[in-house]
Design a protein around this motif. Structure first.
Motif, PDB file in Angstrom:
ATOM      1  N   GLU A 128      24.028 -12.342  11.499  1.00  0.00           N
ATOM      2  CA  GLU A 128      25.481 -12.554  11.555  1.00  0.00           C
ATOM      3  C   GLU A 128      25.958 -12.683  12.991  1.00  0.00           C
ATOM      4  O   GLU A 128      26.790 -13.546  13.311  1.00  0.00           O
ATOM      5  CB  GLU A 128      26.199 -11.393  10.859  1.00  0.00           C
ATOM      6  CG  GLU A 128      26.078 -11.399   9.344  1.00  0.00           C
ATOM      7  CD  GLU A 128      26.791 -10.217   8.717  1.00  0.00           C
ATOM      8  OE1 GLU A 128      27.342  -9.385   9.478  1.00  0.00           O
ATOM      9  OE2 GLU A 128      26.797 -10.118   7.466  1.00  0.00           O
ATOM     10  N   GLU A 131      25.059 -16.120  14.358  1.00  0.00           N
ATOM     11  CA  GLU A 131      25.912 -17.214  13.853  1.00  0.00           C
ATOM     12  C   GLU A 131      27.283 -17.214  14.523  1.00  0.00           C
ATOM     13  O   GLU A 131      27.941 -18.243  14.588  1.00  0.00           O
ATOM     14  CB  GLU A 131      26.056 -17.105  12.333  1.00  0.00           C
ATOM     15  CG  GLU A 131      24.760 -17.296  11.559  1.00  0.00           C
ATOM     16  CD  GLU A 131      24.127 -18.658  11.798  1.00  0.00           C
ATOM     17  OE1 GLU A 131      24.881 -19.615  12.108  1.00  0.00           O
ATOM     18  OE2 GLU A 131      22.895 -18.777  11.690  1.00  0.00           O
ATOM     19  N   LYS A 132      27.732 -16.059  15.021  1.00  0.00           N
ATOM     20  CA  LYS A 132      29.046 -15.983  15.667  1.00  0.00           C
ATOM     21  C   LYS A 132      29.017 -16.490  17.103  1.00  0.00           C
ATOM     22  O   LYS A 132      30.076 -16.714  17.701  1.00  0.00           O
ATOM     23  CB  LYS A 132      29.548 -14.534  15.657  1.00  0.00           C
ATOM     24  CG  LYS A 132      29.915 -14.009  14.274  1.00  0.00           C
ATOM     25  CD  LYS A 132      30.376 -12.558  14.367  1.00  0.00           C
ATOM     26  CE  LYS A 132      30.731 -12.010  12.988  1.00  0.00           C
ATOM     27  NZ  LYS A 132      31.145 -10.590  13.054  1.00  0.00           N
ATOM     28  N   GLU A 134      28.873 -18.847  20.304  1.00  0.00           N
ATOM     29  CA  GLU A 134      29.307 -20.214  20.563  1.00  0.00           C
ATOM     30  C   GLU A 134      28.136 -21.040  21.109  1.00  0.00           C
ATOM     31  O   GLU A 134      27.237 -20.515  21.770  1.00  0.00           O
ATOM     32  CB  GLU A 134      30.457 -20.233  21.574  1.00  0.00           C
ATOM     33  CG  GLU A 134      31.719 -19.561  21.073  1.00  0.00           C
ATOM     34  CD  GLU A 134      32.843 -19.655  22.094  1.00  0.00           C
ATOM     35  OE1 GLU A 134      32.620 -20.291  23.146  1.00  0.00           O
ATOM     36  OE2 GLU A 134      33.928 -19.116  21.829  1.00  0.00           O
TER      37      GLU A 134
END
Length: 399
Positions: A128, A131-132, A134
């Motif tokens: 998670e 995926e966050k 940038e």
């Protein structure tokens, strides 16, 4: 160090990267700057944190070999880089940075510093956090590396390099004056200088050859050979490093893991091993090469080609102000009684300079009588033995 830390912190904030400076052995010498939540979490998880440490060490190794910045992909699919710190022609360490995501099309052009693994994606929280993150352009990474390189070159060549050279010249002058009245000191210094020159030249030539071997293995897609080259470089770098009496348990375990991976590459399925000491105990003081000296007693008994499979396990637990590191061997050649004899036999009785008896005595001399070694049979009465090494949770004395 304060100036280096300030440069690192400011570059991290301005460029949006994580960064840390390490010495020539890969040990951090500055505080972490701007580490991402993803990387902080990965380094807290056993199994993944070791992979991070290997990526750091191998990235610095590449930079040391070429003398140039090196951009690569880490085991967690992020882009990292290593910028070498070279003063007066001597490799001192590297600034490691990155921890950024690059679009897959650009990232595919970069090498993985270690064989690619995706098992970290099975960890829900780590995935998670990944995926966050940038995505940045590879052009920005290149620009960041170039800026850092220019700053480091200006720092080392224009300021620190000159100051270090002046200090060395001043020390040389003092040594010349002392030699005039202290012939004994002269002999000691000459030997130290000769050893330093030899070790330095040998060190540079070794990594030059290692670079050739690793590149050939990579080009020929010989993954096992490439890993052995990396492990052998780590082992030799640790053995040829600055002489010291006390290391940390983490340094010793990383060294032993690399050594055992090389051994396993040779004997294959006849040997297995595991290291499961929590990272929170890696800072415990441990005599330099202690584990190697104990491991040699095991491997000498098996020879180059062990007749039967065996397994080594390193684990440990805390007990008051004592940390008990345990080395368990399943399928040992010698019985527990024979190992107990090795522990009780002094050097004068044939134990040798680095006998288990000598190691136990040195541990007790440095840390106290409640620390040291003991040997026992396995609880299930099967073939094999357990060696317990009692170490202090706080450093005491000087080895």
């Amino acid at each position: 160090m304060n100036l280096l830390q300030s440069i690192q912190d400011n570059c991290s904030r301005a460029m949006g990267i994580g960064a840390v400076t390490v010495d020539y052995k890969g040990n951090p010498i500055t505080r972490y700057s701007g580490f991402t939540d993803h990387c902080i979490k990965v380094r807290e998880v056993q199994g993944f944190s070791e992979m991070c440490a290997q990526c750091d060490a191998h990235g610095g190794l590449h930079a040391a070999i070429t003398g140039q910045p090196y951009i690569y992909r880490c085991h967690a699919d992020l882009v990292d880089f290593a910028v070498p710190l070279i003063i007066n022609g001597t490799y001192m360490g590297a600034v490691l940075g990155g921890q950024v995501r690059v679009c897959e099309e650009e990232a595919e052009q970069l090498e993985y510093i270690l064989p690619h693994q995706s098992n970290w994606r099975k960890h829900e929280q780590i995935n998670e956090l990944y995926e966050k993150m940038e995505t940045v352009s590879y052009e920005k990474v290149e620009a960041t590396v170039q800026i850092l390189r220019d700053i480091i070159v200006a720092l080392t060549e224009n300021e620190s390099g000159k100051k270090m050279l002046e200090k060395l010249e001043e020390k040389d002058k003092q040594l010349i004056e002392e030699r005039a009245v202290r012939s004994e000191l002269e002999n000691v210094i000459r030997k130290q200088e000769a050893d330093a020159v030899y070790r330095s030249s040998e060190f540079r030539y070794f990594f030059y050859v290692m670079n050739i071997l690793s590149r050939l293995a990579y080009e020929e897609k010989a993954k096992k050979t490439e890993q052995v080259v990396y492990d052998f470089a780590d082992v030799t770098r640790y053995e040829m490093g600055t002489p010291k009496k006390i290391s940390t348990l983490g340094e010793e375990l990383n060294y032993i893991e690399a050594l055992l991976r090389i051994q396993k590459a040779w004997v294959g399925d006849k040997m297995d091993f595991s290291v499961s000491v929590p990272a929170g105990y890696w800072g415990i003081p441990c005599p330099f090469m202690l584990l190697r000296q104990i491991l040699d007693h095991f491997l000498d008994g098996f020879g180059e080609e062990p007749a039967n499979p065996f397994k080594l396990e390193f684990y440990g637990q805390e007990n008051g102000d004592i940390f008990q590191l345990q080395l368990r061997c399943d399928g040992a050649v010698q019985s527990s009684d024979q190992w107990m004899h090795l522990l009780s036999a002094s050097a004068s009785k044939g134990g040798g300079d680095r006998s288990l008896h000598t190691l136990n005595s040195e541990l007790q001399r440095v840390f106290g009588s409640k620390y040291g070694l003991d040997v026992c049979a396995r609880e299930d009465k099967q073939a094999g033995i357990i060696i317990r090494i009692r170490l202090p949770l706080e450093k005491r004395g000087a080895f």
